[in-house]
Design an enzyme around this catalytic site. Structure first.
Site, PDB file in Angstrom:
ATOM      1  N   HIS A  92     -10.130   1.058   1.514  1.00  0.00           N
ATOM      2  CA  HIS A  92      -9.777   2.623   1.950  1.00  0.00           C
ATOM      3  C   HIS A  92     -10.995   3.390   1.768  1.00  0.00           C
ATOM      4  O   HIS A  92     -10.857   4.087   3.032  1.00  0.00           O
ATOM      5  CB  HIS A  92      -8.759   2.980   0.723  1.00  0.00           C
ATOM      6  CG  HIS A  92      -7.345   2.564   0.775  1.00  0.00           C
ATOM      7  ND1 HIS A  92      -6.713   2.959   2.184  1.00  0.00           N
ATOM      8  CD2 HIS A  92      -6.358   2.104   0.049  1.00  0.00           C
ATOM      9  CE1 HIS A  92      -5.412   2.507   2.009  1.00  0.00           C
ATOM     10  NE2 HIS A  92      -5.203   2.160   0.928  1.00  0.00           N
ATOM     11  N   CYS A  94       0.963  -1.144   0.043  1.00  0.00           N
ATOM     12  CA  CYS A  94       0.022   0.084   0.018  1.00  0.00           C
ATOM     13  C   CYS A  94       0.958   1.114  -0.004  1.00  0.00           C
ATOM     14  O   CYS A  94       1.985   1.382   0.699  1.00  0.00           O
ATOM     15  CB  CYS A  94      -0.952  -0.083   1.262  1.00  0.00           C
ATOM     16  SG  CYS A  94      -1.867   1.455   1.435  1.00  0.00           S
ATOM     17  N   HIS A 138      -9.054  -3.751  -2.241  1.00  0.00           N
ATOM     18  CA  HIS A 138      -8.011  -2.878  -1.514  1.00  0.00           C
ATOM     19  C   HIS A 138      -8.274  -1.577  -1.386  1.00  0.00           C
ATOM     20  O   HIS A 138      -8.669  -0.840  -0.427  1.00  0.00           O
ATOM     21  CB  HIS A 138      -6.788  -3.328  -1.998  1.00  0.00           C
ATOM     22  CG  HIS A 138      -5.514  -2.437  -1.339  1.00  0.00           C
ATOM     23  ND1 HIS A 138      -4.723  -2.774  -0.353  1.00  0.00           N
ATOM     24  CD2 HIS A 138      -5.557  -0.969  -1.060  1.00  0.00           C
ATOM     25  CE1 HIS A 138      -3.624  -2.064  -0.016  1.00  0.00           C
ATOM     26  NE2 HIS A 138      -4.413  -0.946  -0.341  1.00  0.00           N
ATOM     27  N   GLU A 139      -8.755  -0.937  -2.613  1.00  0.00           N
ATOM     28  CA  GLU A 139      -9.004   0.357  -2.731  1.00  0.00           C
ATOM     29  C   GLU A 139     -10.398   0.886  -2.115  1.00  0.00           C
ATOM     30  O   GLU A 139     -10.962   1.788  -1.622  1.00  0.00           O
ATOM     31  CB  GLU A 139      -8.750   0.957  -4.163  1.00  0.00           C
ATOM     32  CG  GLU A 139      -7.499   0.630  -4.711  1.00  0.00           C
ATOM     33  CD  GLU A 139      -6.340   1.283  -3.880  1.00  0.00           C
ATOM     34  OE1 GLU A 139      -6.657   2.233  -3.142  1.00  0.00           O
ATOM     35  OE2 GLU A 139      -5.294   0.507  -4.148  1.00  0.00           O
TER      36      GLU A 139
END
Ligand code: ZN
Length: 190
Positions: free
Chosen positions: A142, A96, A138-139
């Site tokens: 976030h 990351c 993953h994003e």
């Protein structure tokens, strides 16, 4: 080209859920393009808006940044939402840009369906597999205030504590501009 500083994962902005975007204007399109520049400058394959200090639901990704045997995809997603997950999960080593030089295997569903809007305001529903499924999850994490180390097994998390503490203190090298947890700007120190 405009490179924006990337926030260290211990900055509070990364723990906050982002807000939905209601208006796609020129400023937002420019910001998305700056996010692509910032991601490429740091050799990343994905970046969420809150990683560069703007708490809105926007992410960019380009799976061409990883070598694959098929053409990659460059996508900006506005207000992305995961509609469904496969039962099958796969392990993959994640990193990351907000957690420099920290890499760990994370288990995630291998296929997902995602709903999002592009920068022209068109709605898309796509099925993502392989690296696209990985980066998207993953994003989107976030955008919901979730960092990938929070998805590690309890044992791995315990073993990672020392490394993460160093990252919290800014005790690491990075070759792209960053904002530290206390708000200090550091150009690069690599
Ligand atoms: Zn990340």
């Amino acid at each position: 080209m405009s490179v924006i500083p990337i926030y260290n994962c211990f900055h509070p902005i990364l723990k906050k859920k982002t807000t939905l975007i209601t208006d796609i204007d020129d400023d937002l399109v420019k910001f998305a393009n700056d996010m692509f520049d910032t991601m490429y400058n740091a050799d990343g394959i994905g970046l969420a808006a809150n990683q560069v200090g703007k708490s809105v639901s926007l992410l960019v990704l380009d799976t061409n940044m990883i070598k694959q045997d098929k053409p990659g995809q460059k996508i900006a997603m506005i207000n992305p939402e995961i509609l469904s997950y496969s039962d099958e999960e796969v392990d993959y080593q994640e990193g990351c840009l907000s957690i420099p030089k920290f890499y760990e295997d994370v288990s995630r569903p291998s296929v997902i369906d995602v709903l999002y809007w592009d920068l022209d305001g068109n709605e898309h529903r796509i099925t993502c597999d392989d690296i696209l499924a990985r980066v998207s999850q993953h994003e989107i994490d976030h955008l919901n205030g979730i960092l990938f180390y929070e998805r590690l097994s309890p044992i791995k998390r315990t073993l990672s504590k020392g490394k993460l503490r160093k990252i919290e203190k800014g005790d690491y090298e990075h070759n792209y501009p960053m904002i530290m947890p206390n708000g200090t700007f550091i150009e690069s120190n690599d």
